[in-house]
Design a protein around this motif. Structure first.
Motif, PDB file in Angstrom:
ATOM      1  N   LEU A   1       0.799  -1.217   0.000  1.00 36.50           N
ATOM      2  CA  LEU A   1       0.000   0.000   0.000  1.00 36.50           C
ATOM      3  C   LEU A   1       0.837   1.274   0.000  1.00 36.50           C
ATOM      4  O   LEU A   1       0.490   2.246  -0.691  1.00 36.50           O
ATOM      5  CB  LEU A   1      -0.944   0.002   1.207  1.00 36.50           C
ATOM      6  N   VAL A   2       1.918   1.299   0.757  1.00 33.27           N
ATOM      7  CA  VAL A   2       2.716   2.525   0.839  1.00 33.27           C
ATOM      8  C   VAL A   2       3.387   2.823  -0.502  1.00 33.27           C
ATOM      9  O   VAL A   2       3.228   3.929  -1.040  1.00 33.27           O
ATOM     10  CB  VAL A   2       3.714   2.469   2.022  1.00 33.27           C
TER      11      VAL A   2
ATOM     12  N   ALA B   1      -3.812   9.924  -2.634  1.00 34.74           N
ATOM     13  CA  ALA B   1      -2.863   8.815  -2.508  1.00 34.74           C
ATOM     14  C   ALA B   1      -1.581   9.300  -1.832  1.00 34.74           C
ATOM     15  O   ALA B   1      -0.998   8.596  -1.002  1.00 34.74           O
ATOM     16  CB  ALA B   1      -2.558   8.212  -3.876  1.00 34.74           C
TER      17      ALA B   1
ATOM     18  N   GLU C   1      -1.401  11.779   0.296  1.00 37.46           N
ATOM     19  CA  GLU C   1      -1.730  11.982   1.715  1.00 37.46           C
ATOM     20  C   GLU C   1      -1.703  10.653   2.468  1.00 37.46           C
ATOM     21  O   GLU C   1      -1.157  10.555   3.559  1.00 37.46           O
ATOM     22  CB  GLU C   1      -3.108  12.646   1.857  1.00 37.46           C
ATOM     23  N   PHE C   2      -2.319   9.634   1.869  1.00 41.46           N
ATOM     24  CA  PHE C   2      -2.313   8.303   2.474  1.00 41.46           C
ATOM     25  C   PHE C   2      -0.877   7.820   2.650  1.00 41.46           C
ATOM     26  O   PHE C   2      -0.515   7.283   3.701  1.00 41.46           O
ATOM     27  CB  PHE C   2      -3.107   7.324   1.599  1.00 41.46           C
ATOM     28  N   HIS C   3      -0.066   8.005   1.619  1.00 38.03           N
ATOM     29  CA  HIS C   3       1.338   7.595   1.644  1.00 38.03           C
ATOM     30  C   HIS C   3       2.043   8.229   2.852  1.00 38.03           C
ATOM     31  O   HIS C   3       2.753   7.540   3.580  1.00 38.03           O
ATOM     32  CB  HIS C   3       1.994   8.044   0.331  1.00 38.03           C
TER      33      HIS C   3
ATOM     34  N   ALA D   1       0.924   6.099  -7.150  1.00 33.16           N
ATOM     35  CA  ALA D   1      -0.320   6.717  -7.639  1.00 33.16           C
ATOM     36  C   ALA D   1      -0.244   8.237  -7.521  1.00 33.16           C
ATOM     37  O   ALA D   1      -0.717   8.964  -8.411  1.00 33.16           O
ATOM     38  CB  ALA D   1      -1.522   6.175  -6.862  1.00 33.16           C
ATOM     39  N   ALA D   2       0.367   8.711  -6.446  1.00 35.07           N
ATOM     40  CA  ALA D   2       0.531  10.154  -6.282  1.00 35.07           C
ATOM     41  C   ALA D   2       1.517  10.706  -7.302  1.00 35.07           C
ATOM     42  O   ALA D   2       1.245  11.700  -7.978  1.00 35.07           O
ATOM     43  CB  ALA D   2       1.003  10.460  -4.861  1.00 35.07           C
TER      44      ALA D   2
ATOM     45  N   SER E   1       0.649   3.608  -3.215  1.00 33.58           N
ATOM     46  CA  SER E   1       0.010   4.918  -3.037  1.00 33.58           C
ATOM     47  C   SER E   1       0.979   6.027  -3.433  1.00 33.58           C
ATOM     48  O   SER E   1       0.576   7.027  -4.040  1.00 33.58           O
ATOM     49  CB  SER E   1      -0.485   5.105  -1.602  1.00 33.58           C
TER      50      SER E   1
END
Length: 165
Positions: free
Chosen positions: A109-110, A125, A127-129, A116-117, A113
């Motif tokens: 996921l890291v 993505a 921000e999630f990262h 994706a960013a 994401s």
């Protein structure tokens, strides 16, 4: 695990474990350059920061983590893993399972994401990262702490199986 579970991890499993660990640590320490480049870009700056060697190394490191995590999971499935220590309390077994699932999830996921960013320009993505960084750090501390607890307090061979077991 079954009675035929290996006593130790294979050499390749160990190499991949420590290689991914090293790359993750490098990512945590050098990843700030990517964050600075992203912040500059978001606030109207140019994208030149994205071409710095440290930023490019961060991108390749993340993609490498995904590739090596896939390889690790394939080895886990084909070769198996050592059984848990015989007298390990159920709460420790459950904690280890949850931590490993969470670590593998973050290994996908890291970086994905972040990709994706970076490649897709998806701000959420990114921000999630960023939000997952402290979560990853806590999980890593727990993982290392658990291995050291197993070795020094519980006196099991858990740590040795991933080093020289």
């Amino acid at each position: 695990m079954s009675a035929s579970a290996p006593k130790s991890f294979s050499t390749m499993q160990k190499v991949l474990h420590w290689l991914v660990a090293a790359i993750i640590l490098e990512q945590l320490f050098l990843g700030e350059s990517m964050g600075e480049a992203w912040d500059a870009f978001e606030h109207g700056g140019d994208a030149s920061g994205f071409s710095s060697p440290i930023v490019l190394f961060h991108i390749w490191g993340g993609l490498s983590i995904v590739a090596f995590a896939i390889w690790r999971l394939m080895l886990r499935k084909s070769r198996g893993v050592p059984a848990e220590p015989v007298n390990e309390p159920s709460w420790m077994k459950m904690s280890a399972k949850i931590a490993h699932v969470a670590l593998y999830a973050l290994m996908f996921l890291v970086p994905l994401s972040g990709a994706a960013a970076y490649f897709g320009g998806i701000g959420a993505a990114g921000e999630f990262h960023q939000l997952m960084k402290p979560v990853l750090i806590v999980l890593l501390i727990g993982h290392v702490g658990g291995a050291l607890y197993q070795h020094f307090v519980a006196k099991t061979d858990v740590l040795k199986r991933m080093t020289h077991g």
